[in-house]
Write a protein that holds these residues in place. Structure first.
Motif, PDB file in Angstrom:
ATOM      1  N   ARG A  48       1.023  -1.421   0.222  1.00 47.69           N
ATOM      2  CA  ARG A  48      -0.447  -0.104   0.287  1.00 47.69           C
ATOM      3  C   ARG A  48       1.391   1.333  -0.280  1.00 47.69           C
ATOM      4  O   ARG A  48       1.849   0.877   0.652  1.00 47.69           O
ATOM      5  CB  ARG A  48      -1.251   0.355   1.282  1.00 47.69           C
ATOM      6  CG  ARG A  48      -1.846  -0.886   1.883  1.00 47.69           C
ATOM      7  CD  ARG A  48      -2.274  -1.015   2.755  1.00 47.69           C
ATOM      8  NE  ARG A  48      -4.582  -1.248   2.387  1.00 47.69           N
ATOM      9  CZ  ARG A  48      -4.890  -1.861   2.904  1.00 47.69           C
ATOM     10  NH1 ARG A  48      -5.001  -0.242   3.680  1.00 47.69           N
ATOM     11  NH2 ARG A  48      -6.260  -1.474   2.740  1.00 47.69           N
ATOM     12  N   ASP A  70       1.137   6.495   2.935  1.00 49.14           N
ATOM     13  CA  ASP A  70       1.842   7.853   3.900  1.00 49.14           C
ATOM     14  C   ASP A  70       3.453   7.077   3.944  1.00 49.14           C
ATOM     15  O   ASP A  70       3.719   6.621   3.858  1.00 49.14           O
ATOM     16  CB  ASP A  70       1.743   7.549   5.255  1.00 49.14           C
ATOM     17  CG  ASP A  70       1.793   8.798   6.620  1.00 49.14           C
ATOM     18  OD1 ASP A  70       2.523   9.710   6.073  1.00 49.14           O
ATOM     19  OD2 ASP A  70       1.545   8.111   7.570  1.00 49.14           O
ATOM     20  N   ASP A 112       5.344   5.658   6.208  1.00 49.90           N
ATOM     21  CA  ASP A 112       5.394   4.317   6.454  1.00 49.90           C
ATOM     22  C   ASP A 112       6.553   3.139   5.565  1.00 49.90           C
ATOM     23  O   ASP A 112       6.971   2.351   6.175  1.00 49.90           O
ATOM     24  CB  ASP A 112       4.109   3.591   5.731  1.00 49.90           C
ATOM     25  CG  ASP A 112       2.816   4.097   6.101  1.00 49.90           C
ATOM     26  OD1 ASP A 112       3.115   4.079   7.499  1.00 49.90           O
ATOM     27  OD2 ASP A 112       1.861   3.685   5.662  1.00 49.90           O
ATOM     28  N   ASN A 130      -9.091   5.758   6.972  1.00 47.82           N
ATOM     29  CA  ASN A 130      -8.402   4.381   7.163  1.00 47.82           C
ATOM     30  C   ASN A 130     -10.289   3.775   7.018  1.00 47.82           C
ATOM     31  O   ASN A 130      -9.339   2.737   7.069  1.00 47.82           O
ATOM     32  CB  ASN A 130      -8.106   5.155   8.675  1.00 47.82           C
ATOM     33  CG  ASN A 130      -6.771   5.447   8.713  1.00 47.82           C
ATOM     34  OD1 ASN A 130      -6.072   6.089   7.532  1.00 47.82           O
ATOM     35  ND2 ASN A 130      -6.618   5.995   9.852  1.00 47.82           N
TER      36      ASN A 130
END
Lengths: 338, 338, 338
Positions: free
Chosen positions: B9, B12, B15, B134
């Motif tokens: 994924r 952000d 991350d 989220n």
């Protein structure tokens, strides 16, 4: 639909025999197992939306891509002017173009055209006759797909049939089409298509709806004829306990009051006091233990179906929606592959 | 991100480690030099926009095409109904569908999904927690890309980092993130992402903003942690001369008053008298001689940045925007290539 | 346009010699007979629409697909914010971005850009100078296509020329461009382009229009120059019987009153009493027996052209619209094939 017989148009599941539907479903399953990423290479699907869409818009584009083809989208009123549909009208109002020009022109730019038309919503006979969609269909000399019309939605019906098969619902299983609450009258396309699909599949079908919301006789009669040919049955009732007793499928759908067709005030009066027609877990006390819930989406949570049902193990709505993709891949393959 | 570690994924930049970002940027540069026009052949990217877009809309479609793939676009409210995001709500308002149905369905039609969500804009804690994004991300079981959320914009940050490298701005260079004027409060996504990116890159970062427009402590703290790891620093000031003294980069951005979050009247009061926060050539008297100006676009000319700056040699805004394309090609390649 | 001379931009048919137009038309015919499904493989066309579209939107996407390429669509105001076009403006109004940023950025994501601009509609000199389109064109360093501007529509003109050839209308045939009624003032783009096209083709052209609706002198003069080079002629009249006598083509088009440019009230006053400027079968009593009717579409039925004409054998409007596809394929091929 046999290898020697190519599909020309996909307008109504009732145009196909039960065996032809089964061939399409077998093709859909085959394309899932054995992708054909170049089957429609260079082919173009035009997508014309007179009504908003999410699943149809995304899944048809994805279906063409999965088969190596491409598509374009036209949404009158969204970056394109309105298209007039009435015959013989003096066009000095809002619409800048008539379907008599717009639709053949779009058809000339592509290899197949999908049209999402709309229910006029005022004259039931006009809508039952599919006047608007048929006027458009008469203008198209290419493979044509009904992406939802006044009283039909064959792509949804095909995906639903596939879903029933995957859920291992027996051919002669019990299928309840239940009216559910919505703030306003919605079209008859999906209830009519789901009813006919279940009848053609050979199921024992019950239409459950409050008084005032019986489906039009023409729709019921057509379903009964399909049931007769397939060994199924069709009945209707307003008695929820009776309808749900032992059922294996509850297909929830919102629709408008037939007897108040086009009369928003009377329709609103008729649906007063019916907010308990929201599917909740308590509905399934006497259903088959693993009774599944279907809905074509979009669905309003906690007005048509409660969170507890949509988020629980009965719900098959995601699978139905996903099945639009392989079902439509089969339709496109049957219409366009050489 | 090493050849053995595939990206799952891209939500952000925080991350990723600094090294993983550098690998993505190396991949972006490689794809620019050595195109891979079949790397994502047959792959489909779904693009879901809850907020308007120009660069993101065009550059993601172009990125998929450059890699041989395809995409479809869904914009709720533009040919598609509104999608409800609140949990447990009784849906008898305008929205016809809930994200709990809509998002998994769209994900089932594609190989990766990009979502542009939005700041709720009323409850700062809600937005800082990325509650809306989220909630959506939890519904997706495919590779997922954050195309801008309440307080993040990792694709922009990645393109900006690439731009800084191409401008030969030293890793430990001086970077000023400056608040600039706008008629109304804008979200925190880009300032938060740009601040974090510069800190993670190891730069000496100053946040320049008038009184009342300090960034939330949570955003500043996160950036300070990134700076600590990378050898950079983060400070803030309202003193423009002090901030700009010797800086090599001025990153201009509009945002709302943190202390009046969701209070349009108070926000408007706070920004009264601040129209001189429009970047003009005079700002650079004591900056580094070749100080560059960055902005994520869209930018309002002569309110946020003056014509003389945007049309002059300091401006790097076009390069930043172009870099969205190779940066996103790298992200897509890392997520989807087999 | 010869193999050694590649087309750089397609902005105005007047930029091409008669021979270059004929080469483009030959290329269009060749691509119809001998498809080149990989000619533009991997190439991206950006399509930027400031005004609504149906034919242009669909046919350019289809054209790229037919040649193996791809496209993306940006429509400011439809999922994208408005773009400001005025120079030097302080942007504190509705537009969030200026064309000076937006257009080069979009150009950087694609291999060629098509722009549909618009007539400002208030200052005739501004529109005749193509100020808005030229401002945009100056920002693009890629192959560029005019998809309609204030006073031009070269793609339509090219498709119309192709249509005239296919209808076997002689080069020196008689061509009437006739004003027809519309509820409000429409732009001069198509009448100007059709007039110039017919003149450049070498036809004997008559502009038929009521008093007050003469085309601007600059447009008439340009057409006369083209006619001189090609052996044709250009005249104008308000006498319908005289104009239509013996004509082989009636090209119907709505436009605003030049002398009331930008003055809606005066324009409305001038068009009072002109509703008989709706093309009916009776118009053709003294025309050539097989006189054909052309219109660029969209057309308002029974206000601009009557059903009896549009549905009868004279109508060539569908062929004109279809010809947008091969004509634009030729343009794209000339601009982009390597």
């Amino acid at each position: 639909m046999s290898t020697s017989q190519k599909l020309q148009r996909f307008l109504d599941l009732a145009d196909l025999t039960r065996e032809e539907v089964l061939e399409l479903l077998a093709l859909a399953a085959r394309l899932e197992r054995h992708p054909e990423p170049r089957a429609l290479a260079g082919r173009i699907l035009g997508l014309l939306f007179f009504n908003p869409s999410l699943r149809t818009l995304a899944s048809f584009q994805a279906a063409m891509t999965r088969l190596g083809g491409s598509s374009f989208v036209i949404s009158p009123g969204q970056g394109t002017w309105q298209l007039e549909t009435r015959r013989g009208v003096v066009m000095d109002g809002a619409a800048a173009e008539h379907i008599r020009e717009g639709i053949p022109v779009l058809a000339s730019y592509c290899d197949a055209l999908g049209i999402r038309a709309f229910a006029q919503g005022t004259d039931l006979a006009h809508d039952l006759a599919e006047t608007t969609f048929n006027d458009m269909a008469a203008l198209v000399d290419k493979p044509l797909i009904n992406m939802e019309s006044a009283v039909n939605h064959p792509c949804q019906a095909l995906a639903d049939w596939k879903t029933l098969d995957e859920l291992a619902i027996p051919q002669r299983g019990r299928f309840v089409l239940s009216w559910v609450w919505h703030p306003r009258a919605l079209p008859l396309a999906v209830p009519a298509a789901a009813l006919h699909m279940a009848a053609l599949r050979g199921m024992d079908v019950t239409v459950l709806r409050p008084e005032g919301f019986a489906l039009p006789a023409a729709i019921m009669d057509r379903a009964r004829q399909a049931a007769t040919l397939s060994g199924g049955s069709v009945r209707e009732t307003a008695d929820r306990a009776d309808a749900l007793n032992g059922t294996q499928v509850l297909y929830a759908k919102e629709w408008g009051a037939t007897e108040a067709y086009g009369d928003a005030a009377e329709d609103a009066r008729l649906r007063q006091g019916l907010r308990d027609w929201c599917v909740r877990e308590g509905w399934f006390k006497h259903a088959a233990p693993d009774c599944r819930v279907m809905h074509c989406l979009p669905v309003r949570r906690n007005t048509a179906i409660a969170d507890e049902v949509l988020d629980g193990p009965r719900s098959a709505v995601q699978r139905e929606a996903y099945n639009r993709l392989p079902a439509q891949m089969a339709v496109l393959h049957a219409l366009l592959s050489s």
